[in-house]
Design an enzyme around this catalytic site. Structure first.
Site, PDB file in Angstrom:
ATOM      1  N   GLY A 192       2.174   3.866  -2.013  1.00 23.58           N
ATOM      2  CA  GLY A 192       1.646   2.515  -1.990  1.00 23.58           C
ATOM      3  C   GLY A 192       2.733   1.483  -2.214  1.00 23.58           C
ATOM      4  N   LYS A 231     -16.211 -18.172   2.181  1.00 27.50           N
ATOM      5  CA  LYS A 231     -15.048 -18.636   1.430  1.00 27.50           C
ATOM      6  C   LYS A 231     -14.576 -17.562   0.460  1.00 27.50           C
ATOM      7  CE  LYS A 231     -16.391 -23.523   1.628  1.00 27.50           C
ATOM      8  NZ  LYS A 231     -16.736 -24.735   0.826  1.00 27.50           N
ATOM      9  N   GLU A 277       3.718  14.606  -8.575  1.00 29.33           N
ATOM     10  CA  GLU A 277       2.729  15.266  -7.726  1.00 29.33           C
ATOM     11  C   GLU A 277       3.093  15.074  -6.257  1.00 29.33           C
ATOM     12  OE1 GLU A 277      -2.113  15.656  -7.311  1.00 29.33           O
ATOM     13  OE2 GLU A 277      -1.280  13.772  -8.033  1.00 29.33           O
TER      14      GLU A 277
END
Length: 444
Positions: A223, A374, A244
């Site tokens: 990420g 919005k 990992e």
């Protein structure tokens, strides 16, 4: 005695023939992410022709939206359990075709196998391997997270052999004699290139890098925030890798000299991981590279294993944190978003390490649309987690929490101290309200 070539040819078959080895009530474990055998999974609907029923497939972050995962005609034939969701599995979950298994990575396989034994289910492992060498060994390549544990336990072994997959070391070598079926394919390995990270990610990355000392052993995920962290770590010295997931940013850290694995305290000289996913450059780096060991996550993510590394720093993402320090990292309310992965164990393991630190990082806000279209800004630091949210990291285990507004150190802190520290790193728009809500709800 048969030669390895004779053994190979005896086991060679089509994907459909391999799936015809599946029996009623079998439990199929598919290798994680890019390690999944696409040539076999794409033919799962063939089970409709074999007469089997009550078969279960267990996936972990599948890479493709396989038709079988959305096929109502497979009801009663193939069920689907998942350890880690993606967008396609979130859709399949809403359709009622897949259910998540709550899990911790070092124990979930053992628990699932115990349940399979109680239910009379046979274990079957489906994985992709690199081609056989002259000694008869194939490599599990990019995913060793639980595959070897299954093979060693006596599971039925169905493998896709693909020359585009790198040959890796560690808990990866499968002898041809251990395979029940071999399916050859030449499909390209799934690749993913790094996306540019934002200024917000860069701020978070800089805060985290300040917490990482020279000589630390690091665990990073995938990420934008981990990518930003890795860029900030290039000036560090004598870093080690025990993680990992092995990422492309780790290649950068090795090649620039920041990582030399010389001061880890456990498996010095080696980078340790359980799986990988990324660009072709990453796969080329890993191919036939003995300095990177792929180990089962029952080893890699074990808090006691992690604790043997010096200055271990775990860096994980989360979705929401409440004022007591509880982190919801895998669900939005009751809706499964991803999975626990190794977060809970790396958090604990980091704090067992001499000089270790556990870091949860996230943007302080997110936006939704109101009825007029919005943007509405929301805080990810909240008085209480959303109703039904799964707690991934408990308030007992939380250590550092980082947003673009700073660092909150919660280890050993009381609730009142946590409220103050977390409010300080929330978006300025929400700080006063968080303190008011803490008083209103008696969070102190």
């Amino acid at each position: 005695m048969k030669s390895i070539q004779e053994m190979y040819q005896e086991r060679l078959m089509t994907a459909e023939q391999a799936l015809e080895l599946v029996q009623d009530h079998d439990y199929l474990f598919s290798a994680q992410a890019t390690g999944e055998p696409e040539a076999i999974l794409s033919k799962l609907q063939h089970l409709k022709n074999t007469g089997v029923h009550d078969v279960v497939i267990n996936t972990c972050l599948p890479m493709k939206p396989y038709p079988a995962f959305h096929d109502p005609e497979l009801e009663g034939i193939l069920w689907h359990n998942a350890w880690f969701f993606n967008a396609d599995l979130r859709k399949a979950n809403q359709e009622g075709f897949v259910s998540a298994i709550p899990q911790s990575s070092t124990s979930v396989l053992r628990k699932r196998m115990q349940r399979n034994a109680a239910e009379g289910r046979r274990n079957v492992v489906l994985a992709t391997v690199s081609p056989m060498d002259k000694h008869g060994y194939m490599s599990l390549s990019v995913s060793a997270i639980y595959e070897m544990d299954l093979i060693r336990s006596g599971a039925v072994v169905i493998l896709e052999v693909n020359p585009n997959y790198p040959r890796t070391f560690g808990d990866t070598f499968v002898h041809v004699s251990q395979a029940d079926a071999l399916v050859e394919s030449n499909r390209p390995i799934v690749t993913a290139n790094l996306a540019p990270y934002t200024d917000v990610d860069a701020k978070i990355g800089a805060y985290i890098a300040e917490l990482v000392e020279d000589g630390s052993t690091i665990q990073l995920g995938i990420g934008n925030i981990p990518n930003a962290v890795a860029n900030e770590l290039k000036s560090k010295k004598h870093l080690g890798i025990h993680t990992e997931m092995f990422t492309e940013t780790m290649v950068d850290l090795i090649e620039c000299g920041a990582v030399d694995n010389s001061q880890k305290g456990l498996l010095d000289g080696f980078s340790v991981a359980s799986f990988t996913m990324g660009s072709q450059r990453l796969y080329d780096f890993l191919d036939d590279n003995p300095s990177v060991l792929f180990k089962s996550c029952t080893f890699t993510n074990d808090p006691y294993t992690i604790g043997q590394n010096r200055k271990f720093v775990s860096i994980n993402a989360t979705l929401e944190v409440d004022l007591m320090g509880q982190a919801a990292s895998e669900s939005i309310g009751p809706h499964q978003w991803s999975g626990t992965g190794g977060q809970s164990e790396t958090v604990q393991g980091a704090q067992m390490s001499d000089g270790g630190k556990s870091i949860l990082a996230f943007h302080s806000t997110y936006t939704t649309k109101d009825k007029d279209g919005k943007d509405v800004l929301h805080s990810k630091i909240v008085p209480m987690l959303q109703r039904g949210a799964a707690v991934t990291t408990s308030r007992n285990d939380v250590d550092y929490v980082v947003t673009e507004y700073g660092v909150a150190w919660l280890r050993g802190a009381n609730i009142r101290q946590r409220v103050q520290a977390l409010a300080k790193i929330a978006h300025p728009k929400f700080r006063e309200q968080l303190l008011a809500d803490a008083k209103k709800y008696g969070i102190q």
